[in-house]
Design a protein around this motif. Sequence first.
Motif, PDB file in Angstrom:
ATOM      1  N   UNK A 103      -7.401  29.057 -15.495  1.00  0.00           N
ATOM      2  CA  UNK A 103      -7.399  29.561 -16.873  1.00  0.00           C
ATOM      3  C   UNK A 103      -8.386  28.794 -17.738  1.00  0.00           C
ATOM      4  N   UNK A 104      -9.355  28.093 -17.136  1.00  0.00           N
ATOM      5  CA  UNK A 104     -10.328  27.292 -17.879  1.00  0.00           C
ATOM      6  C   UNK A 104     -11.411  28.173 -18.496  1.00  0.00           C
ATOM      7  N   UNK A 105     -11.867  27.783 -19.670  1.00  0.00           N
ATOM      8  CA  UNK A 105     -12.938  28.509 -20.356  1.00  0.00           C
ATOM      9  C   UNK A 105     -14.249  28.397 -19.601  1.00  0.00           C
ATOM     10  N   UNK A 106     -15.057  29.451 -19.722  1.00  0.00           N
ATOM     11  CA  UNK A 106     -16.379  29.474 -19.091  1.00  0.00           C
ATOM     12  C   UNK A 106     -17.294  30.386 -19.904  1.00  0.00           C
ATOM     13  N   UNK A 107     -18.588  30.307 -19.613  1.00  0.00           N
ATOM     14  CA  UNK A 107     -19.566  31.170 -20.267  1.00  0.00           C
ATOM     15  C   UNK A 107     -19.552  32.530 -19.591  1.00  0.00           C
ATOM     16  N   UNK A 108     -19.092  33.547 -20.290  1.00  0.00           N
ATOM     17  CA  UNK A 108     -19.178  34.907 -19.778  1.00  0.00           C
ATOM     18  C   UNK A 108     -20.639  35.358 -19.842  1.00  0.00           C
TER      19      UNK A 108
END
Length: 141
Positions: free
Chosen positions: A105-110
């Motif tokens: 559930x970690x944020x990333x660059x879409x």
Amino acid sequence: MCEEWGSIAQLALIPLGRNFEAVRIPEDIVHDFVGTDDPPTVSARLAEHLNDGPVIHDPGFSRYYALVPPGTAEFWRVPVAECLTEGTYLGVPRADRIASNGGTRASYWSVPMARPSGLCAAADVLTLVAVAKCQAHEDES
């Protein structure tokens, strides 16, 4: 390298308002616009529609953040997608976090930031939200 990017979360808290602001868009709005929740497809469609403007996906909180020019919040009047500005910090992933990490559930660059001054046009983000809301309304009918 920012020390925060070396933490477990691999996020740096960046103050909004001076260099950019962020429009927080609920995940369902983005997925309605794209017509899927498949991460590679979502990323490709966002890049296409937002002219490669940077977008962060936070799957843990089911949100996308489109980075927009400073001053956007002053004129932004879209209740379903809030524009965040001064007084707010955004968790920005490391530049190399460009894909969903195996279901975490970690944020990333879409859509990764291509260049420091390359931001999403507020009008493009507004269009995305408006079209998605219209599509959702038509689906309900």
